[in-house]
Design a protein around this motif. Structure first.
Motif, PDB file in Angstrom:
ATOM      1  N   ILE A  55      41.401  54.572  54.110  1.00 29.37           N
ATOM      2  CA  ILE A  55      40.511  53.700  53.355  1.00 29.37           C
ATOM      3  C   ILE A  55      41.086  53.474  51.966  1.00 29.37           C
ATOM      4  O   ILE A  55      41.315  54.417  51.212  1.00 29.37           O
ATOM      5  N   ALA A  56      41.336  52.220  51.634  1.00 26.89           N
ATOM      6  CA  ALA A  56      41.830  51.856  50.309  1.00 26.89           C
ATOM      7  C   ALA A  56      40.692  51.190  49.549  1.00 26.89           C
ATOM      8  O   ALA A  56      40.380  50.027  49.762  1.00 26.89           O
ATOM      9  N   ALA A  57      40.048  51.952  48.674  1.00 27.00           N
ATOM     10  CA  ALA A  57      38.889  51.436  47.950  1.00 27.00           C
ATOM     11  C   ALA A  57      39.104  51.450  46.444  1.00 27.00           C
ATOM     12  O   ALA A  57      38.226  51.051  45.688  1.00 27.00           O
ATOM     13  N   GLU A  58      40.271  51.926  46.005  1.00 28.36           N
ATOM     14  CA  GLU A  58      40.607  51.876  44.588  1.00 28.36           C
ATOM     15  C   GLU A  58      41.473  50.635  44.363  1.00 28.36           C
ATOM     16  O   GLU A  58      41.514  49.753  45.185  1.00 28.36           O
ATOM     17  N   GLY A  59      42.204  50.588  43.253  1.00 30.24           N
ATOM     18  CA  GLY A  59      43.068  49.445  43.009  1.00 30.24           C
ATOM     19  C   GLY A  59      42.645  48.666  41.781  1.00 30.24           C
ATOM     20  O   GLY A  59      42.048  49.206  40.837  1.00 30.24           O
ATOM     21  N   GLU A  78      44.687  53.586  47.731  1.00 31.54           N
ATOM     22  CA  GLU A  78      43.851  54.722  48.125  1.00 31.54           C
ATOM     23  C   GLU A  78      43.371  55.535  46.932  1.00 31.54           C
ATOM     24  O   GLU A  78      42.297  56.136  46.972  1.00 31.54           O
ATOM     25  N   THR A  79      44.171  55.579  45.861  1.00 35.87           N
ATOM     26  CA  THR A  79      43.797  56.361  44.689  1.00 35.87           C
ATOM     27  C   THR A  79      43.902  55.524  43.428  1.00 35.87           C
ATOM     28  O   THR A  79      44.702  54.583  43.343  1.00 35.87           O
ATOM     29  N   ASP A  80      43.103  55.886  42.446  1.00 36.02           N
ATOM     30  CA  ASP A  80      43.127  55.205  41.160  1.00 36.02           C
ATOM     31  C   ASP A  80      44.462  55.443  40.455  1.00 36.02           C
ATOM     32  O   ASP A  80      44.953  54.586  39.721  1.00 36.02           O
ATOM     33  N   PHE A  81      45.053  56.605  40.689  1.00 32.45           N
ATOM     34  CA  PHE A  81      46.322  56.954  40.048  1.00 32.45           C
ATOM     35  C   PHE A  81      47.413  55.937  40.388  1.00 32.45           C
ATOM     36  O   PHE A  81      48.161  55.491  39.514  1.00 32.45           O
ATOM     37  N   VAL A  82      47.500  55.560  41.652  1.00 25.64           N
ATOM     38  CA  VAL A  82      48.534  54.617  42.097  1.00 25.64           C
ATOM     39  C   VAL A  82      48.375  53.258  41.436  1.00 25.64           C
ATOM     40  O   VAL A  82      49.352  52.592  41.093  1.00 25.64           O
ATOM     41  N   SER A  83      47.130  52.835  41.239  1.00 28.87           N
ATOM     42  CA  SER A  83      46.898  51.502  40.672  1.00 28.87           C
ATOM     43  C   SER A  83      47.364  51.388  39.222  1.00 28.87           C
ATOM     44  O   SER A  83      47.393  50.294  38.662  1.00 28.87           O
ATOM     45  N   GLY A 158      41.252  46.984  32.306  1.00 23.98           N
ATOM     46  CA  GLY A 158      42.509  46.635  32.948  1.00 23.98           C
ATOM     47  C   GLY A 158      42.387  46.016  34.316  1.00 23.98           C
ATOM     48  O   GLY A 158      43.396  45.754  34.972  1.00 23.98           O
ATOM     49  N   GLY A 159      41.167  45.783  34.762  1.00 28.56           N
ATOM     50  CA  GLY A 159      40.990  45.127  36.056  1.00 28.56           C
ATOM     51  C   GLY A 159      40.040  45.817  37.012  1.00 28.56           C
ATOM     52  O   GLY A 159      39.983  45.461  38.184  1.00 28.56           O
ATOM     53  N   THR A 269      29.584  27.402  36.870  1.00 29.69           N
ATOM     54  CA  THR A 269      29.734  28.384  37.949  1.00 29.69           C
ATOM     55  C   THR A 269      30.424  29.630  37.402  1.00 29.69           C
ATOM     56  O   THR A 269      30.933  29.631  36.281  1.00 29.69           O
ATOM     57  N   PHE A 270      30.434  30.676  38.199  1.00 31.11           N
ATOM     58  CA  PHE A 270      31.157  31.889  37.818  1.00 31.11           C
ATOM     59  C   PHE A 270      31.582  32.633  39.077  1.00 31.11           C
ATOM     60  O   PHE A 270      31.013  32.443  40.160  1.00 31.11           O
ATOM     61  N   VAL A 271      32.592  33.497  38.922  1.00 28.09           N
ATOM     62  CA  VAL A 271      33.034  34.380  40.006  1.00 28.09           C
ATOM     63  C   VAL A 271      33.278  35.749  39.394  1.00 28.09           C
ATOM     64  O   VAL A 271      33.840  35.862  38.303  1.00 28.09           O
ATOM     65  N   ARG A 272      32.866  36.791  40.117  1.00 29.47           N
ATOM     66  CA  ARG A 272      33.038  38.165  39.638  1.00 29.47           C
ATOM     67  C   ARG A 272      33.568  39.032  40.769  1.00 29.47           C
ATOM     68  O   ARG A 272      33.007  39.031  41.871  1.00 29.47           O
ATOM     69  N   PHE A 273      34.649  39.759  40.514  1.00 31.23           N
ATOM     70  CA  PHE A 273      35.192  40.728  41.468  1.00 31.23           C
ATOM     71  C   PHE A 273      35.125  42.119  40.837  1.00 31.23           C
ATOM     72  O   PHE A 273      35.529  42.285  39.677  1.00 31.23           O
ATOM     73  N   GLN A 274      34.658  43.083  41.589  1.00 30.94           N
ATOM     74  CA  GLN A 274      34.697  44.478  41.155  1.00 30.94           C
ATOM     75  C   GLN A 274      35.487  45.278  42.180  1.00 30.94           C
ATOM     76  O   GLN A 274      35.257  45.170  43.383  1.00 30.94           O
ATOM     77  N   THR A 275      36.405  46.076  41.706  1.00 25.70           N
ATOM     78  CA  THR A 275      37.272  46.836  42.603  1.00 25.70           C
ATOM     79  C   THR A 275      36.475  47.692  43.568  1.00 25.70           C
ATOM     80  O   THR A 275      35.617  48.476  43.165  1.00 25.70           O
ATOM     81  N   GLY A 276      36.759  47.502  44.853  1.00 23.54           N
ATOM     82  CA  GLY A 276      36.161  48.356  45.874  1.00 23.54           C
ATOM     83  C   GLY A 276      34.720  48.074  46.212  1.00 23.54           C
ATOM     84  O   GLY A 276      34.140  48.768  47.063  1.00 23.54           O
TER      85      GLY A 276
END
Length: 296
Positions: A55-59, A78-83, A158-159, A269-276
């Protein structure tokens, strides 16, 4: 030479790669299993295939603007560290450039975009192989604006969250940026209650009605009063979901609608993405994991 099903099966068992990838590898290597294993490893397919079940839920998410086009996309790890490592951030930069240039209409279309290093899908596979975690390109959105409109964009931490807003009626970039920050922090689903689907409103109305019927304090109230209470409950439910009805984050006593009025601006309009967001993270049970290993 003809590639047999037995050869494909053997290669799949050795590498965990997909059937079509195994067949292609065997064809390229003239049926030589050992060479086919190396071929898959060189392509990053063997390693990445074994990580497909993770499961890849970080990034990170990313928002970028060029002219009248804004793009948002999300890449998971998979981990916050990698991102946070340089290779992952370099991948994000490459994807940003390719997506802005090609304006894909869907995630599938984005994955097929050609770059100097192969398709975006190839880049994701290679990143999975070299970074050592499952990397996935999750989603993309392309937002276009008119010449008389402006973008407001914001990336939080940072994203971890990215947002873009299309605003008209003003040329004040600060107003647009603040609205993007509002969207990022308060996570509205709609611009106004007029955008809420009728079936969603009806579902909430029925839910609130059932709760009111179960409340003994409502039994003695006149029908006219009950109608007003029901409307108030439904409106309150959607208040936080609609941007115009939210409290403006810099002035809590002011609604966003009033902030826009004061600045003679309007949100298109607007668009919003949140990691995971929306990804169900696997809950690991260490005791069960140890027991499973001991039983092998």
């Amino acid at each position: 030479m003809a590639i047999t099903a037995a050869q494909v099966k053997e290669l799949r068992e050795k590498t965990g790669a997909g059937m079509m990838d195994c067949k292609k590898a065997l064809t390229e290597c003239e049926g030589d299993i050992a060479k086919a294993v190396d071929w898959l490893r060189e392509k990053g397919i063997a390693k990445s295939a074994k990580k497909e079940g993770r499961i890849a839920a970080e990034g990170l998410t990313r928002v970028a603007v060029s002219g009248n086009t804004a793009v948002l996309f999300e890449v998971n790890s998979e981990t916050d560290f990698v991102s946070k490592n340089e290779q992952f951030l370099g991948l994000m930069n490459t994807l940003q450039e390719a997506i802005l240039a090609n304006k894909p209409a869907s995630t599938e279309e984005a994955l097929n975009i050609q770059t100097a290093e192969g398709t975006i899908n190839d880049l994701i596979i290679n990143a999975t192989a070299t970074i050592g975690e499952k990397i996935s390109f999750r989603r993309v959105a392309v937002v276009e604006k008119a010449d008389d409109e402006i973008f407001g964009s914001y990336m939080h931490m940072g994203g971890s969250i990215s947002a873009v807003v299309v605003v008209k009626g003003t040329e004040d970039a600060t107003v647009a940026k603040n609205l993007a920050m509002q969207v990022a922090s308060m996570a509205p689903k709609y611009v106004s209650q007029a955008e809420v689907p009728s079936e969603e409103v009806e579902h909430e109305r029925e839910l609130q009605l059932q709760m009111m019927k179960a409340d003994p304090n409502m039994a003695s109230k006149p029908e006219k009063v009950l109608v007003g209470i029901l409307k108030g409950k439904v409106d309150k439910h959607f208040k936080d979901q609609c941007l115009l009805d939210q409290e403006y984050f810099l002035e809590p006593k002011t609604k966003v609608s009033q902030f826009l009025k004061d600045n003679k601006a309007e949100v298109v309009t607007f668009v919003r993405f949140q990691t995971g967001e929306g990804i169900e993270k696997r809950e690991e049970n260490f005791a069960e994991e140890v027991a499973a290993q001991m039983a092998k």
